[in-house]
Scaffold this motif. Structure first.
Motif, PDB file in Angstrom:
ATOM      1  N   VAL A  47       0.865  -1.180   0.000  1.00 50.83           N
ATOM      2  CA  VAL A  47       0.000   0.000   0.000  1.00 50.83           C
ATOM      3  C   VAL A  47       0.900   1.228   0.000  1.00 50.83           C
ATOM      4  CG1 VAL A  47      -1.736   1.299   1.291  1.00 50.83           C
ATOM      5  CG2 VAL A  47      -1.825  -1.194   1.261  1.00 50.83           C
ATOM      6  N   ALA A  48       0.603   2.156  -0.887  1.00 53.94           N
ATOM      7  CA  ALA A  48       1.304   3.447  -0.918  1.00 53.94           C
ATOM      8  C   ALA A  48       0.368   4.491  -0.321  1.00 53.94           C
ATOM      9  CB  ALA A  48       1.679   3.812  -2.345  1.00 53.94           C
ATOM     10  N   ARG A  49       0.873   5.220   0.658  1.00 51.65           N
ATOM     11  CA  ARG A  49       0.072   6.263   1.305  1.00 51.65           C
ATOM     12  C   ARG A  49       0.718   7.618   1.076  1.00 51.65           C
ATOM     13  NH1 ARG A  49      -4.007   4.721   4.544  1.00 51.65           N
ATOM     14  NH2 ARG A  49      -4.136   2.511   5.046  1.00 51.65           N
ATOM     15  N   GLY A  50      -0.144   8.612   0.868  1.00 52.39           N
ATOM     16  CA  GLY A  50       0.320   9.982   0.700  1.00 52.39           C
ATOM     17  C   GLY A  50       0.686  10.611   2.037  1.00 52.39           C
ATOM     18  N   ARG A  51       1.099  11.844   1.987  1.00 51.24           N
ATOM     19  CA  ARG A  51       1.603  12.524   3.189  1.00 51.24           C
ATOM     20  C   ARG A  51       0.551  12.710   4.268  1.00 51.24           C
ATOM     21  NH1 ARG A  51       2.946  17.770  -0.119  1.00 51.24           N
ATOM     22  NH2 ARG A  51       0.850  18.234  -0.799  1.00 51.24           N
ATOM     23  N   HIS A  52      -0.728  12.602   3.925  1.00 45.59           N
ATOM     24  CA  HIS A  52      -1.790  12.736   4.922  1.00 45.59           C
ATOM     25  C   HIS A  52      -2.357  11.378   5.331  1.00 45.59           C
ATOM     26  CE1 HIS A  52      -1.585  17.026   4.392  1.00 45.59           C
ATOM     27  NE2 HIS A  52      -1.775  16.878   3.082  1.00 45.59           N
ATOM     28  N   GLY A  53      -1.686  10.312   4.923  1.00 45.23           N
ATOM     29  CA  GLY A  53      -2.105   8.966   5.288  1.00 45.23           C
ATOM     30  C   GLY A  53      -3.121   8.336   4.357  1.00 45.23           C
ATOM     31  N   GLU A  54      -3.500   9.044   3.310  1.00 47.26           N
ATOM     32  CA  GLU A  54      -4.498   8.512   2.374  1.00 47.26           C
ATOM     33  C   GLU A  54      -3.880   7.436   1.482  1.00 47.26           C
ATOM     34  OE1 GLU A  54      -2.399  11.687  -0.005  1.00 47.26           O
ATOM     35  OE2 GLU A  54      -2.938  11.407   2.096  1.00 47.26           O
ATOM     36  N   VAL A  55      -4.699   6.451   1.108  1.00 45.16           N
ATOM     37  CA  VAL A  55      -4.243   5.403   0.209  1.00 45.16           C
ATOM     38  C   VAL A  55      -4.142   5.995  -1.193  1.00 45.16           C
ATOM     39  CG1 VAL A  55      -4.790   3.186  -0.855  1.00 45.16           C
ATOM     40  CG2 VAL A  55      -5.139   3.512   1.588  1.00 45.16           C
ATOM     41  N   ALA A  56      -2.932   6.001  -1.725  1.00 46.84           N
ATOM     42  CA  ALA A  56      -2.681   6.530  -3.066  1.00 46.84           C
ATOM     43  C   ALA A  56      -2.582   5.424  -4.097  1.00 46.84           C
ATOM     44  CB  ALA A  56      -1.394   7.364  -3.066  1.00 46.84           C
ATOM     45  N   GLY A  57      -2.212   4.223  -3.668  1.00 49.42           N
ATOM     46  CA  GLY A  57      -2.082   3.105  -4.580  1.00 49.42           C
ATOM     47  C   GLY A  57      -1.916   1.803  -3.825  1.00 49.42           C
ATOM     48  N   ALA A  58      -2.114   0.707  -4.537  1.00 46.81           N
ATOM     49  CA  ALA A  58      -1.979  -0.616  -3.915  1.00 46.81           C
ATOM     50  C   ALA A  58      -1.705  -1.655  -4.986  1.00 46.81           C
ATOM     51  CB  ALA A  58      -3.256  -0.974  -3.153  1.00 46.81           C
ATOM     52  N   ILE A  59      -1.046  -2.709  -4.558  1.00 45.86           N
ATOM     53  CA  ILE A  59      -0.777  -3.852  -5.435  1.00 45.86           C
ATOM     54  C   ILE A  59      -0.938  -5.120  -4.609  1.00 45.86           C
ATOM     55  CG2 ILE A  59       1.714  -3.819  -4.994  1.00 45.86           C
ATOM     56  CD1 ILE A  59       2.097  -4.711  -7.942  1.00 45.86           C
ATOM     57  N   ARG A  60      -1.504  -6.131  -5.231  1.00 43.18           N
ATOM     58  CA  ARG A  60      -1.682  -7.420  -4.557  1.00 43.18           C
ATOM     59  C   ARG A  60      -1.130  -8.546  -5.419  1.00 43.18           C
ATOM     60  NH1 ARG A  60      -7.831  -6.550  -2.292  1.00 43.18           N
ATOM     61  NH2 ARG A  60      -7.236  -5.514  -0.338  1.00 43.18           N
ATOM     62  N   PHE A  61      -0.731  -9.615  -4.751  1.00 41.62           N
ATOM     63  CA  PHE A  61      -0.265 -10.849  -5.393  1.00 41.62           C
ATOM     64  C   PHE A  61      -1.027 -12.013  -4.775  1.00 41.62           C
ATOM     65  CE2 PHE A  61       3.243  -8.001  -6.065  1.00 41.62           C
ATOM     66  CZ  PHE A  61       3.881  -8.422  -7.217  1.00 41.62           C
ATOM     67  N   TRP A  62      -1.323 -13.012  -5.611  1.00 44.44           N
ATOM     68  CA  TRP A  62      -2.077 -14.186  -5.166  1.00 44.44           C
ATOM     69  C   TRP A  62      -1.374 -15.451  -5.659  1.00 44.44           C
ATOM     70  CZ3 TRP A  62      -6.611 -13.049  -2.506  1.00 44.44           C
ATOM     71  CH2 TRP A  62      -7.012 -11.715  -2.574  1.00 44.44           C
ATOM     72  N   PRO A  63      -1.249 -16.452  -4.813  1.00 47.20           N
ATOM     73  CA  PRO A  63      -0.652 -17.711  -5.268  1.00 47.20           C
ATOM     74  C   PRO A  63      -1.621 -18.459  -6.189  1.00 47.20           C
ATOM     75  CG  PRO A  63      -1.429 -17.924  -3.010  1.00 47.20           C
ATOM     76  CD  PRO A  63      -1.639 -16.485  -3.398  1.00 47.20           C
TER      77      PRO A  63
END
Length: 156
Positions: A47-63
């Motif tokens: 999870v990538a969060r901006g300077r105010h703690g907001e979620v700016a991006g995300a990536i997931r992996f699954w087996p």
């Protein structure tokens, strides 16, 4: 930007981001059948969060499995619309692949646009079949796919 491993506390914020980016009908896609009742590879999900703690991006992996071979299914990867065009998606993908490599993952696949993902080393996988109605031209992989063919199935 702060990049961290996704935790259970992040789950709903990431789900809201995915709904915003892809719409709530995203879970009807065939790739989601590979994720049903299978936990994500938490050490690789970011999870990538901006300077105010907001979620700016995300990536997931699954087996997943292809015959007797294990692999990681990359996706979804999402960037908040207000943060698109900043290179965050590429940063998430490369960071996730770096973590996967360090963790000893042999192969990663995804469904996506070959011209975009080629810069990360992804190429079309001939002989590897995602659940229908996935376009075979969009099934891409990176790393050790020699001799790996067959349908992609959920890891159990």
């Amino acid at each position: 930007m702060e990049l961290s491993r996704e935790t259970d506390a992040d789950w709903w914020e990431v789900e809201a981001l995915l709904d915003l980016c892809f719409g709530p009908a995203r879970t009807a896609l065939s790739s989601y059948r590979l994720r049903d009742e299978v936990p994500p590879a938490r050490d690789l999900c970011l999870v990538a969060r901006g300077r105010h703690g907001e979620v700016a991006g995300a990536i997931r992996f699954w087996p997943v499995r292809i015959g007797d071979h294990g692999a990681m299914l990359l996706g979804p990867v999402a960037v908040h619309p207000t943060r698109q065009g900043e290179g965050l998606g590429a940063f998430l993908i490369q960071s996730g692949l770096d973590r996967a490599h360090v963790a000893g993952v042999d192969r990663v696949l995804l469904v996506g646009d070959a011209p975009y993902y080629a810069r990360f080393g992804f190429a079309r996988l001939d002989g590897v079949a995602m659940p229908p109605p996935t376009n075979p031209d969009r099934v891409l992989g990176v790393w050790d796919w020699a001799g790996v063919t067959g349908p992609v199935t959920p890891a159990t």
